[in-house]
Write a protein that holds these residues in place. Structure first.
Motif, PDB file in Angstrom:
ATOM      1  N   TYR A 174     -43.653 -47.786 -16.526  1.00 20.23           N
ATOM      2  CA  TYR A 174     -44.276 -46.449 -16.535  1.00 20.23           C
ATOM      3  C   TYR A 174     -43.306 -45.373 -16.060  1.00 20.23           C
ATOM      4  O   TYR A 174     -42.666 -45.512 -15.021  1.00 20.23           O
ATOM      5  CB  TYR A 174     -45.519 -46.414 -15.651  1.00 20.23           C
ATOM      6  N   LYS A 175     -43.236 -44.332 -16.829  1.00 18.18           N
ATOM      7  CA  LYS A 175     -42.465 -43.151 -16.465  1.00 18.18           C
ATOM      8  C   LYS A 175     -43.252 -41.937 -16.915  1.00 18.18           C
ATOM      9  O   LYS A 175     -43.624 -41.838 -18.096  1.00 18.18           O
ATOM     10  CB  LYS A 175     -41.080 -43.165 -17.113  1.00 18.18           C
ATOM     11  N   GLU A 176     -43.532 -41.018 -16.006  1.00 16.28           N
ATOM     12  CA  GLU A 176     -44.341 -39.849 -16.325  1.00 16.28           C
ATOM     13  C   GLU A 176     -43.781 -39.131 -17.547  1.00 16.28           C
ATOM     14  O   GLU A 176     -42.573 -38.909 -17.653  1.00 16.28           O
ATOM     15  CB  GLU A 176     -44.380 -38.891 -15.138  1.00 16.28           C
ATOM     16  N   HIS A 177     -44.694 -38.795 -18.477  1.00 18.11           N
ATOM     17  CA  HIS A 177     -44.244 -38.103 -19.684  1.00 18.11           C
ATOM     18  C   HIS A 177     -44.033 -36.621 -19.384  1.00 18.11           C
ATOM     19  O   HIS A 177     -44.952 -35.904 -19.006  1.00 18.11           O
ATOM     20  CB  HIS A 177     -45.256 -38.251 -20.822  1.00 18.11           C
ATOM     21  N   LEU A 178     -42.824 -36.170 -19.567  1.00 17.18           N
ATOM     22  CA  LEU A 178     -42.467 -34.769 -19.373  1.00 17.18           C
ATOM     23  C   LEU A 178     -41.922 -34.221 -20.685  1.00 17.18           C
ATOM     24  O   LEU A 178     -41.265 -34.914 -21.445  1.00 17.18           O
ATOM     25  CB  LEU A 178     -41.399 -34.620 -18.278  1.00 17.18           C
ATOM     26  N   ASP A 179     -42.190 -32.927 -20.939  1.00 16.25           N
ATOM     27  CA  ASP A 179     -41.553 -32.297 -22.096  1.00 16.25           C
ATOM     28  C   ASP A 179     -41.195 -30.871 -21.704  1.00 16.25           C
ATOM     29  O   ASP A 179     -41.382 -30.437 -20.562  1.00 16.25           O
ATOM     30  CB  ASP A 179     -42.428 -32.370 -23.337  1.00 16.25           C
ATOM     31  N   SER A 180     -40.714 -30.128 -22.684  1.00 14.89           N
ATOM     32  CA  SER A 180     -40.109 -28.830 -22.385  1.00 14.89           C
ATOM     33  C   SER A 180     -41.078 -27.660 -22.433  1.00 14.89           C
ATOM     34  O   SER A 180     -40.664 -26.515 -22.428  1.00 14.89           O
ATOM     35  CB  SER A 180     -38.975 -28.563 -23.373  1.00 14.89           C
ATOM     36  N   GLU A 181     -42.403 -27.975 -22.502  1.00 19.03           N
ATOM     37  CA  GLU A 181     -43.367 -26.851 -22.560  1.00 19.03           C
ATOM     38  C   GLU A 181     -43.296 -26.006 -21.307  1.00 19.03           C
ATOM     39  O   GLU A 181     -43.175 -26.521 -20.207  1.00 19.03           O
ATOM     40  CB  GLU A 181     -44.774 -27.419 -22.711  1.00 19.03           C
TER      41      GLU A 181
END
Length: 343
Positions: A336-343
């Protein structure tokens, strides 16, 4: 091995006369999907796809029936050249390798989603009776939501709900079921996303994995497409596309006197029902079917769930509980790795 030999003999005996078959006939194994089906590309001319689909585990009659139904309504599904229901064997048209998901880039994204949404409008406009299309009713919705506690919470994370938590989940699930049932009901694919759409040689959009189609909520397939479990887009873009699709539904007469706020609530909560179900399904695929790759998709689905539950008062209790009890258990998992994006 015996099954594979039987499968090969059936293929050779079932090839249509208009298909040129070399000697020897070769079967190239292809990547599978979330089901129990196994796919093989044949070195025929034109190439065909042979499917070994266990009849006790897969809905082969529904697949054939719906494929013919969709084709009769102008929806491109793989042509069926031969089928043996007893053994679960099929020979299908080869749609190639141009999966929607893998064709997406910054230059073609709007055009591809325009085409996917146009195809979806065509699907929604198909009218089928109950002999072809079961209802996506409260029982079915509840069965799906139950997968979350059974497979994701209990079996994957090893957590048991207390009575208060069970009540909280039951209240949320009731709201999500009511949200689905109060919407206009149309033909829904139920798994309409970037891995089940194909770009064909004639530039048409082909549709696959449609055997679970039902009569259900008008936002179900739309949120499946725009809040895809395998591809994520900015929230503002998703909302803009959803409201644009709403206008097309209004022009078709499929949606009447529904304001944007109501439509987006339908859309968001329908997506929440789907994503809570998917957490259970991905956990089951990993644990029961040994398809570990689906664990890598869980962080994105969690992100979708937390975004929606943090935006509506009626889902706030679930949001707080999930952050307090479930996120710590997830962060303990090696995958598990927290989902991060560029928003």
């Amino acid at each position: 091995m015996h099954n594979q030999q039987s499968f090969s003999r059936w293929i050779e005996s079932s090839l249509p006369a208009y298909i040129s078959a070399p000697n020897p006939l070769q079967l190239e194994a292809l990547a599978g999907d979330a089901g129990f089906r196994r796919y093989y590309r044949l070195n025929t001319d034109p190439s065909l796809i042979a499917v070994n689909s266990p009849p006790l585990k897969e809905k082969n009659p529904a697949y054939v029936k719906l494929s013919l139904f969709f084709q009769a309504h102008g929806i491109r599904t793989p042509k069926i050249h031969a089928v043996n229901f007893d053994r679960g064997y099929m020979l299908l048209e080869d749609f190639g390798d141009r999966l929607f998901q893998h064709q997406l880039d910054s230059t073609n994204q709007p055009q591809l989603y325009d085409r996917a949404e146009s195809r979806l409008l065509e699907i929604h406009s198909c009218v089928a009776d109950s002999a072809i299309l079961p209802e996506y009713n409260d029982r079915k919705l509840a069965e799906e939501l139950a997968l979350f506690e059974q497979w994701f919470v209990n079996k994957l994370l090893g957590f048991s709900l207390d009575n208060n938590e069970k009540v909280m989940l039951e209240q949320l699930f009731t709201n999500l079921i009511n949200n689905a049932l109060q919407q206009p009901q149309v033909l829904v694919h139920t798994d309409y996303h970037s891995r089940n759409l194909m770009l064909l040689e004639d530039n048409q959009l082909g549709v696959i994995d449609f055997q679970d189609a039902m009569r259900g909520a008008i936002t179900y397939d739309l949120v499946s497409l725009l809040k895809d479990c395998y591809v994520r887009w900015p929230t503002a873009w998703v909302k803009q596309r959803a409201l644009s699709f709403k206008q097309h539904l209004e022009q078709q007469g499929a949606l009447v006197n529904v304001d944007d706020k109501q439509f987006m609530q339908w859309f968001d909560l329908m997506g929440l029902q789907r994503h809570i179900k998917v957490l259970g399904i991905f956990a089951r695929l990993a644990l029961r079917d040994n398809k570990q790759a689906y664990l890598q998709n869980i962080p994105m689905v969690v992100r979708y769930c937390l975004e929606v539950t943090g935006s509506y008062q009626q889902t706030a209790d679930f949001n707080h509980w999930f952050k307090r009890k479930i996120i710590p258990l997830l962060t303990d998992q090696s995958w598990y790795k927290e989902h991060l994006d560029s928003e």
